[in-house]
Motif scaffolding. Structure first.
Motif, short mmCIF file in Angstrom:
data_model
loop_
_atom_site.label_atom_id
_atom_site.label_comp_id
_atom_site.label_asym_id
_atom_site.label_seq_id
_atom_site.Cartn_x
_atom_site.Cartn_y
_atom_site.Cartn_z
N TYR A 19 4.48 -7.57 6.48
CA TYR A 19 3.81 -6.29 6.18
C TYR A 19 3.57 -5.54 7.50
CZ TYR A 19 0.46 -2.86 4.56
OH TYR A 19 -0.17 -1.67 4.27
N ASP A 76 -11.46 -6.46 5.07
CA ASP A 76 -10.36 -6.83 4.16
C ASP A 76 -10.64 -8.24 3.64
OD1 ASP A 76 -7.26 -5.68 3.73
OD2 ASP A 76 -7.50 -7.83 3.35
N ALA A 101 -14.08 -5.56 -0.63
CA ALA A 101 -14.59 -4.18 -0.55
C ALA A 101 -15.86 -4.04 -1.40
CB ALA A 101 -13.53 -3.21 -1.04
N ASN A 118 -6.97 3.23 2.89
CA ASN A 118 -5.59 3.65 2.68
C ASN A 118 -4.83 2.69 1.79
OD1 ASN A 118 -3.28 5.33 3.16
ND2 ASN A 118 -2.50 3.73 4.53
#
Ligand SMILES: C[S@@+](CC[C@H](N)C(=O)[O-])C[C@H]1O[C@@H](n2cnc3c(N)ncnc32)[C@H](O)[C@@H]1O
Length: 273
Positions: A19, A76, A101, A118
Motif C-alpha cells: 500500500y 489508525d 476512529a 482520507n
C-alpha cells in the motif's frame, strides 16, 4: 457484511508495504489528500488529527500546509500500516496512535484544530466516529473527509459511456472462464452513506455541514493495475489465492485498452464543530 476492505486485512505487513509503495508511485492518495488539506484551512493550525491515517500520506501533505511548528496525530487501527508509515516518513512532528476512529476521544485528551480523514470514513461506524471527533475538535474546527462514490450511492461518470471492457470487467471474465470462479451475489454491503445520510449523522453529532461536493478523479489503467496489486484490493474477492489473482490481473492488463482513462466520483464533506 462490511465491504471487503473494512478493517480485516489492513494489519498485515505485506499489504502495508505494498500500500505504502503504491502511495509513493501513484498519485491517487496524494491527490485526494491534497484536496482535503486545501479544504481544511490549515495555514494557522498547530495540531490536527489524520484519522484512519494508514501510512501517513495525508499527514505529510497537511504538514506542508501548516506552520513550521505544526503537529499531526495519526490514528489508525492497523499497527502494520503505522509501522511502515513511522519508518518511511520518520517525521518527529507526527505522533502515531493505534486506535479505532470510533474511540479516538479515548486516546486524545487535547483539543485539536482540525480532523481530516482520507479515503476511509466509510470503513468506520460513522455515527460513533462523528461523535468521537466532535469530542476532540475545538469549536469552529473543521472535520473534512471524503467518501468513494460507490459507498455514497454516486455512480462514476463513464460507467455507461465506455465502449471497451474495463480492467475489472476483464478480471471477472478471465476468473470465470479460466479459473472456475463463481461470482457471488454481493451480500448486504452495509449502510450506504448518501449525502443526505451523512448530513443527518453529522448534524445529529453536533456538526454544521459547510459543504458536500461531488468531485471526479481520473486515473490511468496503469494506476488501476497497481492499485489492484495491493492484496486487500485484489479482485475478484473470495475463492482464489492471491497468486491466482495476480495471474488474472496480468492477463487482464495485457488485453485491456491501455489508453483507457477511468473517472471515479468522490463525495467530499466539510463539517464544522
Ligand atoms: C485506504 S486506507 C487510507 C489510509 C490513509 N488515509 C491514506 O489516505 O492513505 C484505509 C485505512 O483505514 C484504516 N481503518 C479502517 N477502519 C478503521 C477504523 N475503524 N478505525 C481506524 N482506522 C481504520 C485502515 O487500517 C487503513 O489504514
Amino acid at each position: 457484511m462490511r465491504p471487503q476492505d473494512a478493517i480485516v486485512g489492513w494489519d498485515d505487513e505485506l499489504n502495508a508495504e505494498l500500500y505504502d509503495r503504491f502511495t509513493r508511485q501513484h498519485p491517487l492518495y496524494a491527490d485526494t489528500s491534497r484536496d482535503l488539506v486545501s479544504r481544511a484551512d490549515l495555514t494557522d493550525k498547530r495540531l490536527i488529527v489524520d484519522l484512519c491515517a494508514g501510512t501517513g500520506v495525508t499527514a505529510a501533505i497537511a504538514l506542508e500546509a501548516m506552520p513550521i511548528d505544526g503537529r499531526v496525530i495519526c490514528v489508525d487501527s492497523a499497527k502494520a500500516m503505522q509501522t511502515v508509515g513511522r519508518r518511511t516518513l520518520n517525521d518527529p512532528r507526527i505522533t502515531w496512535i493505534t486506535a479505532r476512529a470510533e474511540d479516538v476521544s479515548d486516546h486524545i485528551t487535547a483539543t485539536v484544530d482540525a480532523v481530516v480523514c482520507n479515503s476511509a470514513i466509510w470503513k468506520t461506524n460513522t455515527p460513533a466516529t462523528f461523535a468521537a471527533v466532535k469530542r476532540i475538535l475545538r469549536p469552529g474546527g473543521r472535520f473534512v473527509f471524503n467518501i468513494g462514490g460507490g459507498f455514497a450511492d454516486l455512480s462514476d461518470p463513464d460507467d455507461r459511456a465506455r465502449t471497451t471492457p474495463s480492467l475489472t470487467d476483464l478480471i471477472t471474465a478471465i476468473a470465470v472462464l479460466d479459473y472456475g470462479y463463481v461470482p457471488r451475489r454481493r451480500e448486504d454491503p452495509g449502510p450506504v452513506l448518501t449525502p443526505a445520510t451523512v448530513k443527518t449523522q453529522l448534524v445529529a453529532g453536533g456538526f454544521t455541514v459547510l459543504a458536500q461536493d461531488t468531485v471526479t478523479r481520473t486515473s490511468t489503467v496503469e494506476e488501476k493495475r497497481a492499485w489492484l496489486s495491493i492484496p486487500l484490493f485484489a479482485r475478484p474477492s473470495g475463492q482464489l489465492t492471491h497468486a491466482q489473482r495476480m495471474e488474472i490481473l496480468h492477463e487482464a492488463f495485457s488485453r485491456v485498452d491501455q489508453t483507457q482513462v477511468s473517472a471515479t466520483t468522490w463525495l467530499v464533506v466539510v463539517a464544522q464543530a
